[in-house]
Design a protein around this motif. Structure first.
Motif, PDB file in Angstrom:
ATOM      1  N   LEU A 215      -7.021  11.519   0.118  1.00  0.00           N
ATOM      2  CA  LEU A 215      -6.008  10.726   0.808  1.00  0.00           C
ATOM      3  C   LEU A 215      -4.634  11.547   0.810  1.00  0.00           C
ATOM      4  O   LEU A 215      -3.964  11.748   1.820  1.00  0.00           O
ATOM      5  N   LEU A 247      -0.708   3.269   1.641  1.00  0.00           N
ATOM      6  CA  LEU A 247      -2.077   3.505   1.487  1.00  0.00           C
ATOM      7  C   LEU A 247      -3.034   3.187   0.392  1.00  0.00           C
ATOM      8  O   LEU A 247      -3.965   2.353   0.581  1.00  0.00           O
ATOM      9  N   ALA A 252      -6.861   2.338   0.147  1.00  0.00           N
ATOM     10  CA  ALA A 252      -7.503   3.636   1.113  1.00  0.00           C
ATOM     11  C   ALA A 252      -7.663   4.605   0.042  1.00  0.00           C
ATOM     12  O   ALA A 252      -7.061   5.128  -0.548  1.00  0.00           O
ATOM     13  N   ALA A 256      -7.224   7.022   7.462  1.00  0.00           N
ATOM     14  CA  ALA A 256      -7.956   6.429   8.368  1.00  0.00           C
ATOM     15  C   ALA A 256      -6.918   5.902   9.620  1.00  0.00           C
ATOM     16  O   ALA A 256      -5.659   5.251   9.092  1.00  0.00           O
ATOM     17  N   ASP A 259      -5.174   2.078   8.829  1.00  0.00           N
ATOM     18  CA  ASP A 259      -4.364   1.992   7.607  1.00  0.00           C
ATOM     19  C   ASP A 259      -2.874   2.634   8.111  1.00  0.00           C
ATOM     20  O   ASP A 259      -1.973   2.381   7.595  1.00  0.00           O
TER      21      ASP A 259
END
Length: 286
Positions: A215, A247, A252, A256, A259
Motif C-alpha cells: 500500500l 486507506l 486497505a 484500489a 478506496d
C-alpha cells in the motif's frame, strides 16, 4: 553534533529522514550558530525538521506561528497590563503613586516566544521555530533583524537581553511572498525538495507503521505521478501520510480505485484538483 553524518543519524533515530544536503545545512547552522531558513513546497517536512531537531538535541521546542498582522507584542514581549493596573490600584489604596520606573519592570514583563528563547536558562539552548515567516508582514521581518543577527531583544524600558547560549533558530517559508534580503543575509539557507519515491515510502512507513508495504509503495508512487499534473495544490508528504493513514484505517492493504476515490479529500484540496486526481485514479490504478 560532530559532523553531518551524526546529524543524519540523530535525526534518523527520531524518525526524521534527511538527505545529505539538509544534514549539512543543519550541521553548519549548529556549528556556526546561525539561523537556518528552510524553504520548500507545503508538506515537505520543514516544520517537522525543527521538531525533530529539538527531539534529537533533547531540548525544548519553542514555536512562533506567523500570520498576517503578527505584532512585536505577540512575538517578542508585552507588558502585563492587568497586573500593572492591579499594582496601581493597590498603591492608590495605600495613598501612593507609581511611576513608569515602578510599572515597567521585569516583574510585569511577559515573555513571548522570541524573548522566551533568548532568556531560556536550561542547560541546552532551545530550538526556536519561526514557522511560515512568509505569512507575516514586511514590518515584522524588520523586528527580527536584531534577534537573528545578535540573539538579542531590546526592551526600551529595561535594556537589551542577549542570550547566554543562543537558541537554535529555524525559520520556514512556503514562498508565498519574497522575504527581505536583510533577513536572508542573516540566515543559512536550504531548499527541501519533495523526496524521491523510495525515501518518500520510507518516511510514510515510519509515520504509518501499521500500513502494509504494498500500500505504501503504490500510494507514494501514485503521489509522485499526481504531482506532475496541473494542480492548484500538489500533495506533499503530509498529505501522502494522511492518505495512507486513511486507506489503512479502511483496512486497505493494496491501493484500489474505490478506496482511493473514497479518500480523495486527504490529497485533493480543491474541487478542480479533486476532478484531476479522480481522473488519474481511473486511468492509473487497476
Amino acid at each position: 553534533m560532530n559532523d553531518p553524518q551524526e546529524v543524519g543519524r540523530r535525526l534518523d533515530a527520531v524518525d526524521y529522514l534527511v538527505d545529505d544536503g539538509l544534514a549539512m545545512a543543519v550541521f553548519l547552522a549548529l556549528r556556526l550558530g546561525k539561523p537556518l531558513l528552510l524553504e520548500g513546497e507545503p508538506g515537505v517536512g520543514k516544520t517537522a525538521a525543527a521538531k525533530a531537531l529539538a527531539q534529537a538535541l533533547d531540548t525544548p521546542l519553542i514555536r512562533l506561528q506567523c500570520y498576517e498582522g503578527l505584532t512585536a507584542g505577540e512575538a517578542l514581549y508585552e507588558w502585563n497590563y492587568q497586573r500593572q493596573l492591579l499594582a496601581i490600584r493597590l498603591a492608590e489604596a495605600r495613598h501612593e503613586r507609581l511611576g513608569d520606573d515602578d510599572l515597567f519592570t521585569a516583574e510585569f514583563l511577559q515573555e513571548r516566544p522570541i524573548l522566551k528563547a533568548v532568556r531560556y536558562a536550561g542547560p541546552t539552548p532551545p530550538v526556536l521555530l519561526i514557522d511560515e515567516i512568509d505569512r507575516a508582514d514586511d514590518e515584522f521581518e524588520a523586528l527580527l533583524f536584531e534577534f537573528l543577527g545578535e540573539a538579542a531583544v531590546t526592551v526600551p524600558e529595561l535594556g537589551t537581553f542577549t542570550a547566554v547560549r543562543p537558541p537554535v533558530v529555524v525559520l520556514t517559508s512556503n514562498r508565498s511572498r519574497d522575504l527581505h534580503d536583510a533577513l536572508r543575509r542573516r540566515c543559512l539557507y536550504h531548499w527541501i525538495e519533495f523526496p524521491a519515491a523510495a525515501r518518500a515510502a520510507e518516511i510514510v512507513r515510519r509515520a504509518v507503521p501499521g500500513a502494509s508495504a504494498p500500500l505504501i509503495a503504490s500510494a507514494t508512487e501514485f503521489i509522485g505521478r499526481v504531482r506532475a499534473l496541473d494542480l492548484d495544490k500538489a500533495p506533499g508528504l503530509a498529505e501522502t501520510i494522511d492518505w495512507v493513514s486513511a486507506l489503512s484505517a479502511l483496512g486497505a492493504t493494496e491501493l484500489a480505485p474505490a478506496d482511493a476515490l473514497h479518500t480523495l479529500g486527504t490529497i485533493a484540496k480543491t474541487p478542480d484538483d479533486r476532478l484531476v486526481v479522480a481522473g488519474a485514479v481511473h486511468e492509473e490504478i487497476a
